[in-house]
Design a protein around this motif. Structure first.
Motif, PDB file in Angstrom:
ATOM      1  N   VAL A   1      -0.621  12.481  -7.588  1.00 44.43           N
ATOM      2  CA  VAL A   1      -1.614  12.883  -7.915  1.00 44.43           C
ATOM      3  C   VAL A   1      -3.291  13.116  -6.980  1.00 44.43           C
ATOM      4  N   CYS A   2      -3.304  11.433  -6.547  1.00 44.47           N
ATOM      5  CA  CYS A   2      -4.783  11.547  -5.539  1.00 44.47           C
ATOM      6  C   CYS A   2      -4.746  12.578  -4.461  1.00 44.47           C
ATOM      7  N   VAL A   3      -3.205  12.261  -4.032  1.00 45.78           N
ATOM      8  CA  VAL A   3      -3.715  13.138  -2.430  1.00 45.78           C
ATOM      9  C   VAL A   3      -3.204  14.546  -2.550  1.00 45.78           C
ATOM     10  N   ASN A   4      -2.901  14.653  -3.589  1.00 42.27           N
ATOM     11  CA  ASN A   4      -3.116  16.176  -3.632  1.00 42.27           C
ATOM     12  C   ASN A   4      -4.641  17.219  -3.950  1.00 42.27           C
ATOM     13  N   ILE A   5      -5.310  15.743  -5.085  1.00 45.57           N
ATOM     14  CA  ILE A   5      -6.591  16.195  -5.927  1.00 45.57           C
ATOM     15  C   ILE A   5      -7.556  16.130  -4.159  1.00 45.57           C
ATOM     16  N   LEU A   6      -7.402  14.547  -4.044  1.00 44.81           N
ATOM     17  CA  LEU A   6      -8.925  14.301  -2.639  1.00 44.81           C
ATOM     18  C   LEU A   6      -8.121  14.877  -1.470  1.00 44.81           C
ATOM     19  N   ASP A   7      -6.821  15.452  -1.310  1.00 43.72           N
ATOM     20  CA  ASP A   7      -6.621  16.319  -0.184  1.00 43.72           C
ATOM     21  C   ASP A   7      -6.721  15.095   1.032  1.00 43.72           C
ATOM     22  N   GLY A   8      -6.703  13.921   0.819  1.00 41.73           N
ATOM     23  CA  GLY A   8      -6.345  13.072   2.416  1.00 41.73           C
ATOM     24  C   GLY A   8      -7.333  12.461   2.167  1.00 41.73           C
ATOM     25  N   VAL A   9      -8.665  12.362   1.444  1.00 36.60           N
ATOM     26  CA  VAL A   9     -10.068  11.769   1.840  1.00 36.60           C
ATOM     27  C   VAL A   9     -10.060  10.857   1.068  1.00 36.60           C
ATOM     28  N   GLN A  10      -9.941   9.839   1.493  1.00 39.45           N
ATOM     29  CA  GLN A  10      -9.822   8.284   1.047  1.00 39.45           C
ATOM     30  C   GLN A  10     -10.681   8.161  -0.629  1.00 39.45           C
ATOM     31  N   GLY A  11     -10.673   7.519  -1.487  1.00 43.10           N
ATOM     32  CA  GLY A  11     -10.969   7.118  -2.522  1.00 43.10           C
ATOM     33  C   GLY A  11     -12.387   6.673  -2.821  1.00 43.10           C
ATOM     34  N   ASP A  12     -12.541   5.502  -1.840  1.00 39.29           N
ATOM     35  CA  ASP A  12     -13.617   4.954  -1.892  1.00 39.29           C
ATOM     36  C   ASP A  12     -14.638   5.562  -0.931  1.00 39.29           C
ATOM     37  N   SER A  13     -14.349   6.579   0.054  1.00 38.43           N
ATOM     38  CA  SER A  13     -15.266   7.663   0.174  1.00 38.43           C
ATOM     39  C   SER A  13     -16.118   8.685  -0.576  1.00 38.43           C
ATOM     40  N   VAL A  14     -15.212   9.256  -1.325  1.00 43.16           N
ATOM     41  CA  VAL A  14     -15.250   9.538  -2.321  1.00 43.16           C
ATOM     42  C   VAL A  14     -16.471   9.127  -3.087  1.00 43.16           C
ATOM     43  N   ILE A  15     -16.150   8.091  -3.815  1.00 43.61           N
ATOM     44  CA  ILE A  15     -16.845   7.389  -4.568  1.00 43.61           C
ATOM     45  C   ILE A  15     -18.102   7.178  -4.140  1.00 43.61           C
ATOM     46  N   VAL A  16     -18.315   6.966  -2.683  1.00 40.98           N
ATOM     47  CA  VAL A  16     -20.029   7.239  -1.847  1.00 40.98           C
ATOM     48  C   VAL A  16     -19.906   8.484  -1.551  1.00 40.98           C
TER      49      VAL A  16
END
Length: 263
Positions: A85-100
């Protein structure tokens, strides 16, 4: 003719003096504008501070951001399930980068709110509400300062290149502490502004004049400062008061010129 002249002048003189004194008495003792009418007119001209909704909305967005960041950190970075689910939602962007990225966006919103609040509080200060301006000065400055400090800590954490688990836990700790401090000050600020808008009080100078008028018959007037005072605070209050009185006199002069031109 000569005998009548002097007899008429004494009669005209006292009558003229009596008429003049009567007119002066009528001007002095005539009906003046009551203090209640003046204060009611001031209340009608009261302009509320329109910063409560943006401040409350930003506090709500801050809470939502921290909750979503925690979910992203646990599910997508620490990988406690739901990896697909995370890979589909974030589209390959790393989770910590999304937080930043979300942190930067939240800081931009906080900067915009700070500029908006400073604009309206400067107008409140120019209208003579000096006490309210001083009471809310730190309440509106601390949230932006906390967000800026949080950005500095996040950048320092990214530069350290710690192990992933420690990195995420420290990042969430920074976000949680930032939320606790910034949201608390925003809520206190919102409460202060709501109370100020509900009271619709007169400017500080008018309130002091009214309180002095009510208390002048009860106790003799006192001159000077009572109790321990901070010299810098006294000087700041005097400077604010002088600036307000200058602007108020300028406004009254403009209104007087407009009324004179109309008549």
């Amino acid at each position: 003719m000569d005998s009548k002249g002097p007899s008429l002048r004494p009669q005209a003189g006292p009558s003229g003096d009596i008429t003049q004194s009567t007119e002066e008495d009528s001007l002095v003792d005539g009906p003046l504008i009551s203090a209640d009418a003046l204060h009611s007119a001031i209340r009608r001209e009261f302009q509320p501070v329109p910063t409560t909704c943006p401040a409350g909305l930003l506090a709500l967005l801050h809470v939502l951001y921290v909750v979503l960041s925690t979910c992203v950190a646990l599910l997508c970075v620490l990988k406690f399930g739901q990896e697909e689910v995370c890979v589909n939602i974030l589209d390959g962007v790393q989770g910590d980068s999304v937080i930043v990225f979300g942190k930067v966006f939240l800081w931009v919103l906080m900067l915009s709110l700070s500029i908006w609040m400073q604009h309206h509080h400067s107008r409140v200060r120019s209208r003579g509400y000096l006490q309210f301006y001083r009471q809310t000065r730190w309440l509106k400055q601390v949230p932006f300062t906390v967000h800026s400090i949080g950005n500095t800590l996040v950048l320092s954490l990214l530069a350290m290149k710690l192990p992933q688990n420690i990195h995420i836990y420290l990042l969430l700790s920074i976000l949680g502490l930032e939320l606790l401090v910034a949201a608390s000050f925003l809520i206190c600020y919102t409460v202060k502004v709501v109370q100020f808008n509900k009271e619709r009080a007169a400017p500080d100078v008018s309130q002091e004049d009214l309180s002095h008028t009510n208390s002048v018959t009860a106790s003799p007037a006192e001159t000077g400062f009572r109790g321990p005072t901070n010299l810098e605070e006294v000087v700041e209050k005097q400077a604010d008061l002088i600036e307000y009185l200058k602007q108020h006199n300028t406004l009254l002069s403009k209104r007087l010129l407009n009324l004179t031109a109309q008549h």
